[in-house]
Design a protein around this motif. Structure first.
Motif, PDB file in Angstrom:
ATOM      1  N   GLY A  34      20.047  60.004  19.132  1.00  0.00           N
ATOM      2  CA  GLY A  34      20.500  59.782  20.503  1.00  0.00           C
ATOM      3  C   GLY A  34      19.864  60.727  21.514  1.00  0.00           C
ATOM      4  O   GLY A  34      19.909  60.485  22.722  1.00  0.00           O
ATOM      5  N   LYS A  35      19.269  61.818  21.030  1.00  0.00           N
ATOM      6  CA  LYS A  35      18.742  62.844  21.937  1.00  0.00           C
ATOM      7  C   LYS A  35      17.596  62.301  22.802  1.00  0.00           C
ATOM      8  O   LYS A  35      17.572  62.507  24.012  1.00  0.00           O
ATOM      9  N   THR A  36      16.654  61.613  22.130  1.00  0.00           N
ATOM     10  CA  THR A  36      15.496  61.126  22.887  1.00  0.00           C
ATOM     11  C   THR A  36      15.938  60.125  23.960  1.00  0.00           C
ATOM     12  O   THR A  36      15.453  60.179  25.095  1.00  0.00           O
ATOM     13  N   ASN A  37      16.882  59.247  23.602  1.00  0.00           N
ATOM     14  CA  ASN A  37      17.401  58.302  24.605  1.00  0.00           C
ATOM     15  C   ASN A  37      17.965  59.044  25.798  1.00  0.00           C
ATOM     16  O   ASN A  37      17.769  58.650  26.954  1.00  0.00           O
ATOM     17  N   GLU A  38      18.699  60.126  25.511  1.00  0.00           N
ATOM     18  CA  GLU A  38      19.301  60.901  26.593  1.00  0.00           C
ATOM     19  C   GLU A  38      18.222  61.528  27.473  1.00  0.00           C
ATOM     20  O   GLU A  38      18.297  61.472  28.712  1.00  0.00           O
ATOM     21  N   LEU A  39      17.187  62.078  26.845  1.00  0.00           N
ATOM     22  CA  LEU A  39      16.113  62.720  27.607  1.00  0.00           C
ATOM     23  C   LEU A  39      15.364  61.699  28.470  1.00  0.00           C
ATOM     24  O   LEU A  39      15.012  61.961  29.623  1.00  0.00           O
ATOM     25  N   VAL A  40      15.135  60.511  27.870  1.00  0.00           N
ATOM     26  CA  VAL A  40      14.454  59.448  28.613  1.00  0.00           C
ATOM     27  C   VAL A  40      15.285  59.070  29.845  1.00  0.00           C
ATOM     28  O   VAL A  40      14.763  58.915  30.957  1.00  0.00           O
ATOM     29  N   ALA A  41      16.607  58.954  29.638  1.00  0.00           N
ATOM     30  CA  ALA A  41      17.495  58.580  30.753  1.00  0.00           C
ATOM     31  C   ALA A  41      17.488  59.661  31.834  1.00  0.00           C
ATOM     32  O   ALA A  41      17.513  59.349  33.027  1.00  0.00           O
ATOM     33  N   TRP A  42      17.428  60.911  31.432  1.00  0.00           N
ATOM     34  CA  TRP A  42      17.390  61.993  32.417  1.00  0.00           C
ATOM     35  C   TRP A  42      16.147  61.883  33.306  1.00  0.00           C
ATOM     36  O   TRP A  42      16.220  62.084  34.514  1.00  0.00           O
ATOM     37  N   CYS A  43      15.015  61.571  32.687  1.00  0.00           N
ATOM     38  CA  CYS A  43      13.776  61.414  33.478  1.00  0.00           C
ATOM     39  C   CYS A  43      13.953  60.294  34.496  1.00  0.00           C
ATOM     40  O   CYS A  43      13.586  60.432  35.663  1.00  0.00           O
ATOM     41  N   ARG A  44      14.528  59.176  34.028  1.00  0.00           N
ATOM     42  CA  ARG A  44      14.720  58.033  34.908  1.00  0.00           C
ATOM     43  C   ARG A  44      15.679  58.381  36.049  1.00  0.00           C
ATOM     44  O   ARG A  44      15.457  58.007  37.192  1.00  0.00           O
ATOM     45  N   ASP A  45      16.721  59.141  35.715  1.00  0.00           N
ATOM     46  CA  ASP A  45      17.685  59.530  36.746  1.00  0.00           C
ATOM     47  C   ASP A  45      17.042  60.460  37.775  1.00  0.00           C
ATOM     48  O   ASP A  45      17.335  60.389  38.969  1.00  0.00           O
ATOM     49  N   ALA A  46      16.171  61.331  37.297  1.00  0.00           N
ATOM     50  CA  ALA A  46      15.525  62.288  38.214  1.00  0.00           C
ATOM     51  C   ALA A  46      14.626  61.553  39.194  1.00  0.00           C
ATOM     52  O   ALA A  46      14.572  61.875  40.375  1.00  0.00           O
ATOM     53  N   SER A  47      13.916  60.533  38.684  1.00  0.00           N
ATOM     54  CA  SER A  47      13.142  59.656  39.555  1.00  0.00           C
ATOM     55  C   SER A  47      12.640  58.477  38.731  1.00  0.00           C
ATOM     56  O   SER A  47      12.008  58.680  37.701  1.00  0.00           O
ATOM     57  N   PRO A  48      12.923  57.257  39.182  1.00  0.00           N
ATOM     58  CA  PRO A  48      12.515  56.088  38.393  1.00  0.00           C
ATOM     59  C   PRO A  48      10.997  56.044  38.173  1.00  0.00           C
ATOM     60  O   PRO A  48      10.539  55.594  37.141  1.00  0.00           O
ATOM     61  N   MET A  49      10.238  56.519  39.151  1.00  0.00           N
ATOM     62  CA  MET A  49       8.775  56.482  39.019  1.00  0.00           C
ATOM     63  C   MET A  49       8.232  57.873  38.713  1.00  0.00           C
ATOM     64  O   MET A  49       7.523  58.465  39.511  1.00  0.00           O
ATOM     65  N   HIS A  50       8.579  58.403  37.526  1.00  0.00           N
ATOM     66  CA  HIS A  50       8.202  59.792  37.260  1.00  0.00           C
ATOM     67  C   HIS A  50       6.807  59.933  36.649  1.00  0.00           C
ATOM     68  O   HIS A  50       6.252  58.997  36.087  1.00  0.00           O
ATOM     69  N   ASP A  51       6.281  61.133  36.753  1.00  0.00           N
ATOM     70  CA  ASP A  51       4.984  61.532  36.206  1.00  0.00           C
ATOM     71  C   ASP A  51       5.069  61.490  34.661  1.00  0.00           C
ATOM     72  O   ASP A  51       5.899  62.169  34.058  1.00  0.00           O
ATOM     73  N   ALA A  52       4.189  60.699  34.040  1.00  0.00           N
ATOM     74  CA  ALA A  52       4.249  60.534  32.575  1.00  0.00           C
ATOM     75  C   ALA A  52       4.007  61.858  31.845  1.00  0.00           C
ATOM     76  O   ALA A  52       4.509  62.062  30.738  1.00  0.00           O
ATOM     77  N   ARG A  53       3.248  62.773  32.463  1.00  0.00           N
ATOM     78  CA  ARG A  53       3.000  64.063  31.803  1.00  0.00           C
ATOM     79  C   ARG A  53       4.277  64.892  31.741  1.00  0.00           C
ATOM     80  O   ARG A  53       4.554  65.566  30.763  1.00  0.00           O
ATOM     81  N   GLU A  54       5.075  64.794  32.786  1.00  0.00           N
ATOM     82  CA  GLU A  54       6.337  65.539  32.796  1.00  0.00           C
ATOM     83  C   GLU A  54       7.379  64.858  31.908  1.00  0.00           C
ATOM     84  O   GLU A  54       8.187  65.519  31.268  1.00  0.00           O
ATOM     85  N   TYR A  55       7.311  63.516  31.859  1.00  0.00           N
ATOM     86  CA  TYR A  55       8.173  62.789  30.914  1.00  0.00           C
ATOM     87  C   TYR A  55       7.928  63.329  29.503  1.00  0.00           C
ATOM     88  O   TYR A  55       8.866  63.645  28.769  1.00  0.00           O
ATOM     89  N   ASP A  56       6.660  63.471  29.130  1.00  0.00           N
ATOM     90  CA  ASP A  56       6.343  63.974  27.791  1.00  0.00           C
ATOM     91  C   ASP A  56       6.848  65.403  27.583  1.00  0.00           C
ATOM     92  O   ASP A  56       7.338  65.753  26.511  1.00  0.00           O
ATOM     93  N   ALA A  57       6.735  66.239  28.632  1.00  0.00           N
ATOM     94  CA  ALA A  57       7.234  67.615  28.514  1.00  0.00           C
ATOM     95  C   ALA A  57       8.734  67.607  28.231  1.00  0.00           C
ATOM     96  O   ALA A  57       9.244  68.412  27.447  1.00  0.00           O
ATOM     97  N   VAL A  58       9.424  66.660  28.835  1.00  0.00           N
ATOM     98  CA  VAL A  58      10.879  66.575  28.654  1.00  0.00           C
ATOM     99  C   VAL A  58      11.238  66.011  27.278  1.00  0.00           C
ATOM    100  O   VAL A  58      11.967  66.628  26.506  1.00  0.00           O
ATOM    101  N   VAL A  59      10.677  64.833  26.945  1.00  0.00           N
ATOM    102  CA  VAL A  59      11.147  64.163  25.725  1.00  0.00           C
ATOM    103  C   VAL A  59      10.682  64.868  24.447  1.00  0.00           C
ATOM    104  O   VAL A  59      11.323  64.755  23.405  1.00  0.00           O
TER     105      VAL A  59
END
Ligand code: ASP
Ligand code: MG
Length: 418
Positions: free
Chosen positions: A45-70
């Motif tokens: 469930g952790k990765t799903n949560e991290l993915v959702a956090w990125c989306r909540d922060a901004s729907p059109m987020h930077d993929a490099r920062e998405y990777d840093a998060v997930v």
């Protein structure tokens, strides 16, 4: 003595108690004298949560920062498992993708592994008998120095790639099921666990909807001829004999190592399908390109394609399927390209499912598909589209009949009999 990669998925490391259970599985193999590299997923469930956090922060987020998060999910479990191993008196350390390094392409969120340096891990096996606990799913792009991830389910691929890099004897995938079945046991209770399955058959099963392993990991196993053993992490670690010839599970291996030969190996299905029919298109060169070019440009994966030969040499229909999640975009893409394609009408359906029958034995047997068509018709199941390849055929049907179709085909090919 051998060399093993042991990979544990999210449910196997879902909490501290389970991580301690994993540590005991690892200890068993270390005590048996094996060199061990462990690859871990994030806690369930952790990765799903991290993915959702990125989306909540901004729907059109930077993929490099998405990777840093997930990528952080796997960092946590690798450290926790190293701690749990040390508590059992085992020398262990965690490794992040960038530390080894695991070099990947720069396709953030779906990077491909280019190269893994396993030298330091192997050296430490010899020097200090140290277990390497490696964060799955992540790597680094050498050009940019940025953290990358391999796509959902990617830690299976990390594990097989690491096994190849350190020349392991086998890659064990510990998961919440105890192997690969002839079909989903939730649909067919009499589905049988396969002792062995050939890489090719497994590749088709995984591509056609069986969710045991990431497809890419099977591809890698096949390329490197790395045996992959799918087994349960919920068996009690101490009940397993590390020297037994084969504990419960399924070995994915080369075809030449498989004795028992069924014509059909398994049945896969996917309800994540949508169908689009482009009606009355001109029957002339360039029309298929006008349809599938824009879809490819939009990064939409087209699966089945059916086109008829026109009767009058003028117009015909073309039907194809896409993943249900891409359905809206696919419709939009085809509508936008209407002038270039030149069609009269679009029909579509989302309540469809694809059922696939897989078996490398089909190569040398005729009439396997014909049997299926008859059996499905006896159950009044209508077939919307059919595709075939050397070792597989798929039918597209109404989603409501998925379970019935799977059960019918499973007994037709006697998959419930050992
Ligand atoms: N944690 C990642 C995911 O959930 C990678 C993996 O588990 O294989 O997709
Ligand atoms: Mg997984």
């Amino acid at each position: 003595m051998g060399r093993l990669v042991m990979k544990f998925g999210g449910t196997s490391v879902a909490n501290i108690e389970r991580i301690q259970n994993v540590a005991r599985h690892v200890k068993r193999e270390v005590d048996a004298g094996h060199d061990v590299a462990v690859v871990v997923s994030a806690m369930a469930g952790k990765t799903n949560e991290l993915v959702a956090w990125c989306r909540d922060a901004s729907p059109m987020h930077d993929a490099r920062e998405y990777d840093a998060v997930v990528a952080s999910g796997e960092q946590v479990t690798s450290g926790l498992l190293a701690i749990a191993l040390q508590a059992l008196g085992i020398q262990a350390r965690s490794w992040q993708g960038w530390q080894l390094p695991i070099k990947t392409s720069d396709a953030h969120a779906s990077a491909r592994i280019l190269d893994i340096d396993g030298g330091e891990i192997v050296k430490r096996f010899a020097d200090r008998n140290e277990v390497a606990v490696i964060a799955g799913f992540q790597g680094i792009n050498p050009g940019t120095g940025r953290i990358t991830t391999l796509g959902r389910g990617g830690s299976d691929t990390s594990a097989v790639a690491i096994a190849a890099a350190i020349k392991a004897d086998r890659c064990d995938i510990y998961t919440d099921v105890d192997g690969v079945y002839t079909t989903d046991p939730r649909v067919v209770p009499r589905a049988r666990r396969l002792d062995r399955i050939a890489f090719e058959d497994m590749l088709e099963l995984a591509s056609q909807g069986a969710k045991v392993l990431q497809v890419r990991s099977v591809e890698l196993g096949m390329v490197h001829n790395m045996p992959i053993f799918v087994r349960s992490s919920f068996d009690k670690p101490e009940d397993i004999d590390p020297h037994a010839s084969q504990p419960p599970g399924t070995l994915i291996c080369g075809e030449e190592e498989i004795m028992e030969s069924h014509v059909v190996t398994g049945i896969a299905f996917s309800k994540d399908e949508a169908q689009i029919s482009v009606r009355h298109i001109e029957d002339k060169p360039g029309v298929a390109a006008a349809i599938f070019g824009p879809l490819a440009a939009a990064n939409i994966n087209v699966d089945m394609i059916v086109q008829n030969v026109s009767e009058d040499g003028k117009t015909t229909d073309l039907t194809f399927t896409v993943p249900a999640s891409d359905f809206d975009r696919a419709l939009e893409t085809i509508t936008d390209a209407r002038d270039r394609i030149g069609y009269k009408r679009l029909d579509s359906a989302t309540d469809v499912a694809k059922v696939s029958v897989i078996g490398s034995g089909m190569r040398s047997h005729a009439g396997v598909a014909a049997q299926a068509f008859r059996a499905l018709s006896e159950k009044s199941i209508n077939i919307r589209a059919i595709t075939t390849s050397e070792i597989k055929f798929s039918v597209l049907i109404d989603a409501a009949y998925t379970e019935l179709a799977v059960r019918t085909l499973h007994s037709l090919y006697e998959l419930d009999k050992g």
